[in-house]
Design a protein around this motif. Structure first.
Motif, PDB file in Angstrom:
ATOM      1  N   ILE A 619       0.871  -1.190   0.000  1.00  0.00           N
ATOM      2  CA  ILE A 619       0.000   0.000   0.000  1.00  0.00           C
ATOM      3  C   ILE A 619       0.902   1.232   0.000  1.00  0.00           C
ATOM      4  CG2 ILE A 619      -1.834   1.216   1.225  1.00  0.00           C
ATOM      5  CD1 ILE A 619      -2.721  -1.472   2.345  1.00  0.00           C
ATOM      6  N   TRP A 622       1.611   8.548  -2.865  1.00  0.00           N
ATOM      7  CA  TRP A 622       1.727   9.086  -4.220  1.00  0.00           C
ATOM      8  C   TRP A 622       3.021   9.854  -4.439  1.00  0.00           C
ATOM      9  CZ3 TRP A 622       2.593  14.155  -3.600  1.00  0.00           C
ATOM     10  CH2 TRP A 622       2.121  14.750  -2.427  1.00  0.00           C
ATOM     11  N   LYS A 646      -1.470  -1.822  -4.210  1.00  0.00           N
ATOM     12  CA  LYS A 646      -2.558  -0.842  -4.081  1.00  0.00           C
ATOM     13  C   LYS A 646      -1.888   0.534  -4.099  1.00  0.00           C
ATOM     14  CE  LYS A 646      -4.938   1.736  -2.055  1.00  0.00           C
ATOM     15  NZ  LYS A 646      -5.049   3.137  -2.531  1.00  0.00           N
ATOM     16  N   PRO A 647      -1.817   1.145  -5.296  1.00  0.00           N
ATOM     17  CA  PRO A 647      -1.172   2.455  -5.361  1.00  0.00           C
ATOM     18  C   PRO A 647      -2.083   3.524  -4.777  1.00  0.00           C
ATOM     19  CG  PRO A 647      -2.057   1.862  -7.505  1.00  0.00           C
ATOM     20  CD  PRO A 647      -2.323   0.694  -6.594  1.00  0.00           C
ATOM     21  N   GLU A 649      -4.442   6.810  -4.745  1.00  0.00           N
ATOM     22  CA  GLU A 649      -5.455   7.273  -5.708  1.00  0.00           C
ATOM     23  C   GLU A 649      -4.871   8.328  -6.645  1.00  0.00           C
ATOM     24  OE1 GLU A 649      -5.731   6.696  -2.535  1.00  0.00           O
ATOM     25  OE2 GLU A 649      -7.798   6.731  -1.786  1.00  0.00           O
ATOM     26  N   GLY A 683      -7.884  -0.742  -0.130  1.00  0.00           N
ATOM     27  CA  GLY A 683      -6.771  -0.815   0.822  1.00  0.00           C
ATOM     28  C   GLY A 683      -7.198  -1.521   2.087  1.00  0.00           C
ATOM     29  N   THR A 698       3.426   2.459   3.192  1.00  0.00           N
ATOM     30  CA  THR A 698       4.125   3.731   3.363  1.00  0.00           C
ATOM     31  C   THR A 698       3.091   4.815   3.136  1.00  0.00           C
ATOM     32  OG1 THR A 698       6.114   2.734   2.440  1.00  0.00           O
ATOM     33  CG2 THR A 698       6.093   5.122   2.641  1.00  0.00           C
ATOM     34  N   MET A 728       6.017   5.982   7.994  1.00  0.00           N
ATOM     35  CA  MET A 728       5.051   7.083   8.093  1.00  0.00           C
ATOM     36  C   MET A 728       5.709   8.458   7.973  1.00  0.00           C
ATOM     37  SD  MET A 728       2.567   5.206  10.874  1.00  0.00           S
ATOM     38  CE  MET A 728       3.816   4.855  12.083  1.00  0.00           C
ATOM     39  N   GLY A 730       6.822  12.673   8.902  1.00  0.00           N
ATOM     40  CA  GLY A 730       7.911  13.315   9.630  1.00  0.00           C
ATOM     41  C   GLY A 730       7.638  14.787   9.844  1.00  0.00           C
ATOM     42  N   CYS A 761       8.480  12.965   2.760  1.00  0.00           N
ATOM     43  CA  CYS A 761       8.479  12.647   4.179  1.00  0.00           C
ATOM     44  C   CYS A 761       9.766  13.126   4.829  1.00  0.00           C
ATOM     45  CB  CYS A 761       8.319  11.152   4.363  1.00  0.00           C
ATOM     46  SG  CYS A 761       9.552  10.224   3.457  1.00  0.00           S
ATOM     47  N   PHE A 859       3.325  18.937   4.841  1.00  0.00           N
ATOM     48  CA  PHE A 859       3.477  18.329   3.520  1.00  0.00           C
ATOM     49  C   PHE A 859       3.251  19.337   2.399  1.00  0.00           C
ATOM     50  CE2 PHE A 859       3.512  14.287   1.056  1.00  0.00           C
ATOM     51  CZ  PHE A 859       4.587  13.749   1.730  1.00  0.00           C
ATOM     52  N   LEU A 885      11.895  11.064  11.916  1.00  0.00           N
ATOM     53  CA  LEU A 885      12.251  10.453  10.640  1.00  0.00           C
ATOM     54  C   LEU A 885      13.648  10.907  10.197  1.00  0.00           C
ATOM     55  CD1 LEU A 885      11.463   8.641   8.358  1.00  0.00           C
ATOM     56  CD2 LEU A 885      10.075  10.440   7.376  1.00  0.00           C
ATOM     57  N   SER A 931       7.200   7.820  13.375  1.00  0.00           N
ATOM     58  CA  SER A 931       7.516   7.912  11.944  1.00  0.00           C
ATOM     59  C   SER A 931       7.597   6.551  11.278  1.00  0.00           C
ATOM     60  CB  SER A 931       8.845   8.645  11.728  1.00  0.00           C
ATOM     61  OG  SER A 931       8.677  10.020  11.962  1.00  0.00           O
TER      62      SER A 931
END
Ligand code: NAD
Length: 974
Positions: A619, A622, A646-647, A649, A683, A698, A728, A730, A761, A859, A885, A931
């Protein structure tokens, strides 16, 4: 001719070795330091590093502290004594002053003055001796448009000031401009990006052409210096555009450098000849060996690029001689200036110029403060000589001084060969180096894939063609890839270009929970067959896939430019990383899945084997839409698991390409399936499915933690406890220490915080500046951020692209709005007009540590800056986060570096470099705290998470007798 060259070289060499009697003068000290540095590589490194940091030390205590830290051990006795003396506070100001003065004196040996006015007497002395000059203005790296303007202004003043001072007289100087300046084009534009020559040329010429026309009015000469290899074509391009400008076409007083250490040097001369012929006025070429030899080798090594320079000194010398022939043959289109201190190189150029009848047309150049007796000997032979004179404050000039010192103390240097050990006699061998720490296994035979060399025109053209090809293919239609079926007839998701949402890239079938069931059923069927294949066979499939990815690298990168809004270099980096994962995990699986014997006793056979776990759900996020999904998938496949992808969306198209490539490379369709869809639907169905054994996730912290929870309960039919790997988010901090190199720190922070619009991240989102470095850091950072190019990613000049989607844009804008209320906006860049999901890069100061700006993973292109009184406070701030992270430190203080290495506990800590751009096998990647859970991606432990170890023990004794075969087998395995 050779005999003549030999005789003349000997004569020049003797002149070069003629020196003043040695006394205990400051010069003697300098010579002594340089001699020690030449003989002792460890001391050389320390001396260079110390000279590099010294100007940024703002107090006597700081100077004394650094002296002690740098020279306490392994230094010549007298230096060691100085280091000891700097310990008692009473002596500190004295020692500090002495050291500063002697290093500044050393700088003044190579730098003529802080300002043109200060240097004027030295220029006059040269003129009186009949020697010309060319002035170079030293300065900091140009990080902003304000700094570029300031540079251009300094050159304007320089041209004005110099026209007051007289040049040398005499027949050799007739018709030669008295005023001569040298300029580095990278100082005239902050976004000196080799991938975008058109835009850079226009911007640089905006400042360069007025300078050249001023020079022309004043009767001055301007020479363009050459810099690092990646800038070579760009500098040449801008130069060519400038001298073809209608105002300058017929101007004969422009010149450029050719570096003989480059393998393409002769071709460079040919190209310049063509340019001079086509414009109809001559160009002067300063032929040098090249000043970035060590740096070029480092850059090539780190990028796996071919080394552009000759690696043996003799090859460079030979190239210099061939270039001499080429240059003289190109007269009168090209005029030659020879910049070298090597007697042999000078002698051959003299003899050849005489033979061509050009002895009055060429000139010889040496560096200020060096090789003075040699220069005098050249003048005695009746040639024009000129000195390259750097002018500038010592702080910004340090890079120049360090380069000169490097040159003067390297074992290959002319200085070492002629001055210290006599020509031809080799320097004594360096003392044996301590053994380096053992390297972790890096996968047998694994090498990183070189990033694309966008500084080369052919490579840029390929990328442009790929962009056009890919764009023409839109809109795509992408079905699910379930087992051998291409399943469509589902609802579809649309994918659009973030820079221009009206451009529809494709429609992608949306998988349902039932599709997830189908995929798992089909994967379970394949598991046995794929997992039982010998590991070498699977590894071969992955290596084949890597080769396909590499062959199609530009098409894949171009698709990411559109689908994920990645600028060129970022998209290319993503492809490169994908290739690396495929090859690295192939090699790692071969290493880990070799059965191992355990223990050494007679009559017992113990075998340790690692087997695949089963079905892996991959999973992915993007933001590294190819690299990360490839990494997780390659890990699953290499170790014999089946993978269901499972990319995200937002980036399903590129993942579809990956699955097709893996199948093309020989992976059975049941072993690698493509299940694009919503996280909460497809997912979640995978996460909860009893037939899934490993979840490689990720993405964001919230989703990651929810997956950890959802995977815990054992559901009917489930035969294993799910293994969850969750990488995850950061909230990464970079500390800038008081003595940091701010050229490096500001550039590194800008790249880490705003590259790909901060959508990494690993991005830096908190900057912590220690004490007295704050004002300058904040000032330069603000100007640099204002200068960044925000634009569509298909343009090669773009640094900050739009965000991935409207929702992300709205979310980040909310943070910016809130920041305006709760903190102070230091600077905000500009965003282009239009519908793209742009957010102008923003920097906040005076942020409270408990504010959302300081705590949340935003982000996007938003950075908060904190001021810390000292390193204790800086570390406390840096560690005040639930995430751990990446982290960064810019410092030249060995004690602080040591401390931060120990105490700044994050998954990936970077010292004196950017915090983004981890490389497979070199910087295995992954976080601590909230993280991430899992071993580092791209590292030696990662694959273990996809494997289940089993141990098989057999008693091989029968009635007290152990067969030899079992012993032998065990022996072989051990
Ligand atoms: P995200 O968490 O929104 O989505 C990641 C993936 O999880 C997507 O494929 C999504 O469809 C899926 N998903 C969403 N809800 C789900 C659910 N309930 N059950 C199962 N799957 C679900 O993250 P994103 O926006 O795609 O990526 C950005 C995030 O990823 C950032 O937080 C970033 O820091 C993080 N990231 C971390 C690393 C790392 O190595 N630590 C690398 C890249 C990105």
């Amino acid at each position: 001719m050779e005999a003549e060259v030999e005789a003349l070289s000997r004569k020049l060499l003797e002149a070069a070795q003629r020196r003043e009697p040695i006394t205990l003068s400051p010069e003697w000290w300098q010579e002594q330091l340089l001699a020690w540095a030449t003989d002792d590589p460890a001391f050389r490194v320390k001396l260079l590093r110390f000279v590099d940091v010294l100007p940024s030390l703002r107090s006597a205590a700081a100077v004394a502290d650094h002296i002690r830290q740098y020279f306490r051990e392994d230094a010549p006795a007298i230096v060691h004594l100085g280091a000891e003396l700097s310990r008692p506070p009473f002596f500190r100001p004295v020692v500090s002053r002495l050291v500063r003065e002697s290093v500044f004196a050393m700088a003044h040996r190579f730098i003529a003055g802080a300002t043109p006015r200060e240097a004027a007497p030295r220029l006059r002395d040269l003129a009186r001796e009949g020697v010309g000059y060319t002035v170079d203005l030293l300065g900091e790296a140009t990080l902003s448009e304000a700094e570029a303007d300031a540079y251009a202004a300094r050159y304007r003043e320089l041209l004005q000031d110099l026209s007051q001072s007289p040049g040398p007289d005499g027949p050799l100087w007739r018709g030669v401009p008295a005023v001569n300046v040298s300029i580095k084009l990278s100082s005239l534009y902050s976004q000196f990006q080799p991938a975008a020559p058109e835009r850079v040329s226009e911007a640089v010429r905006g400042r360069l052409v007025p300078l050249l026309t001023l020079a022309r009015e004043r009767g001055a000469f301007v020479n363009v210096d050459m810099e690092q290899y990646v800038y070579k074509d760009l500098v040449r391009r801008v130069f060519a555009d400038a001298v073809r400008d209608p105002r300058l076409r017929d101007w004969p007083d422009a010149g450029i450098v050719v570096q003989a250490y480059l393998r393409g040097a002769e071709a460079d001369i040919d190209a310049l000849r063509v340019l001079a012929e086509s414009r109809g006025a001559p160009i002067t070429v300063r032929l040098v060996k090249g000043a970035y030899w060590e740096e070029e080798r480092i850059v090539a090594d780190q990028n796996e690029w071919p080394v552009p320079v000759y690696e043996e000194k003799e090859e460079t010398d030979a190239s210099f001689e061939r270039c001499t022939d080429r240059l003289l043959a190109a007269w009168p289109h090209l005029r030659a200036a020879f910049g070298t201190h090597n007697p042999r190189s000078i002698a051959q150029a003299m003899v050849k110029s005489r033979a061509a009848g050009l002895e009055r047309e060429v000139e010889f150049q040496t560096l200020f403060g060096m090789a003075e007796t040699l220069r005098a000997a050249v003048a005695e032979e009746g040639f024009r000589t000129r000195v390259y004179v750097p002018i500038g404050a010592v702080i910004p000039g340090m890079a120049y001084l360090v380069r000169r010192l490097l040159e003067n103390t390297s074992n290959q240097s002319w200085f070492a060969q002629t001055t210290l050990h006599g020509e031809g006699k080799a320097a004594p061998p360096p003392p044996p180096e301590p053994p380096p720490p053992p390297l972790a296994p890096r996968g047998a035979g694994f090498r990183n894939t070189p990033p694309a060399e966008f500084h080369k025109p052919a490579v840029r053209e390929e990328m442009q063609r790929a962009l056009a090809r890919v764009r023409a293919s839109f809109p795509l239609r992408q079905p699910l890839l379930l087992g051998g079926q291409r399943a469509s007839g589902r609802e579809e998701n649309e994918v659009r270009y973030p820079a221009d949402p009206s451009l529809l890239l494709g429609r992608v079938a949306r998988a349902s929970a039932e599709d997830a069931d189908r995929a798992v059923a089909s994967a379970r069927g394949a598991f046995g067959e794929w997992g039982r294949r010998p590991v070498r066979e699977r590894a071969e499939v992955l290596r084949r896939a890597a080769s396909i990815v590499e062959r199609r690298r530009f098409d894949l990168a171009a698709l990411m430019v559109y689908e994920s809004g990645k600028p060129w270099a970022e998209a290319d980096g993503d492809v490169v990383e994908a290739c690396d994962y495929l090859r690295y995990y192939a090699a790692e699986a071969e290493r880990l899945q070799e059965p191992q014997g355990m223990g050494r006793v007679l009559g017992e056979d113990n075998l340790y084997v690692r087997e695949p776990r089963g079905v892996a759900a991959v999973i992915a996020p993007w933001n590294f839409p190819l690299a990360i999904i490839t990494g997780m998938t390659a890990a699953a496949l290499a170790t014999g698991n089946s993978a269901i992808l499972k990319p995200a969306e937002q980036a399903p198209l590129i993942a579809g390409r990956l699955v097709e490539i893996l199948r093309e490379a020989g992976c059975p369709p049941e072993a690698v399936q493509y299940l694009p869809g919503r996280g909460e639907e497809a997912g979640r169905a995978l996460v909860e499915h009893p037939g899934v054994d490993v979840i490689a996730f990720t993405g964001s912290k919230d989703v990651g933690l929810s997956i950890v929870q959802a995977a815990a309960p054992v559901r009917p039919g489930q035969r294993s406890v799910k293994r969850v790997i969750a990488e995850m988010g950061g909230k990464n901090a970079v500390i800038v220490d008081e003595d940091a190199d701010l050229d490096q720190a500001v550039a590194g922070v800008v790249t880490s915080a705003f590259g790909y619009a901060g959508q990494k991240c690993s991005a830096c989102s908190r900057l912590i500046v220690v004490g007295s470095a704050y004002e300058e850091t904040a000032g330069r950072l603000a100007a640099a951020v204002e200068s960044l190019i925000v634009g569509p990613p298909h343009e090669p000049s773009t640094f900050v692209p739009p965000l991935i989607e409207a929702e992300a844009q709205a979310r980040v804008l909310r943070y910016v709005e809130e920041g305006r209320r709760t903190a102070r906006l230091l600077v905000q860049g500009r965003r282009p007009a239009g519908e793209g999901y742009y957010v102008a890069p923003a920097v906040f100061v005076d942020v409270q540590p408990h504010d959302a700006l300081a705590r949340d993973e935003i982000f996007g292109p938003v950075l908060t800056v904190f001021r810390a009184p000292d390193m204790d406070a800086a570390l406390a701030l840096a560690l005040d986060s639930e995430y751990a992270l990446t982290g960064g430190l810019y410092s030249r203080n060995p004690r602080n570096i040591e401390r931060v290495r120990r105490e700044f506990r994050v998954g990936n800590l970077y010292v004196n470099r950017k915090t983004t751009g981890a490389i497979v096998g070199r910087q295995p990647f992954g976080g601590l705290g909230l993280s991430g859970v899992g071993d580092k991606a791209g590292g030696p432990d990662y694959l273990l998470q996809f494997l289940e170890p089993r141990v098989i023990s057999e008693n091989t004794t029968r009635r007290g007798f152990a067969p030899e075969e079992a012993d032998k087998r065990r022996g072989a395995a051990l």
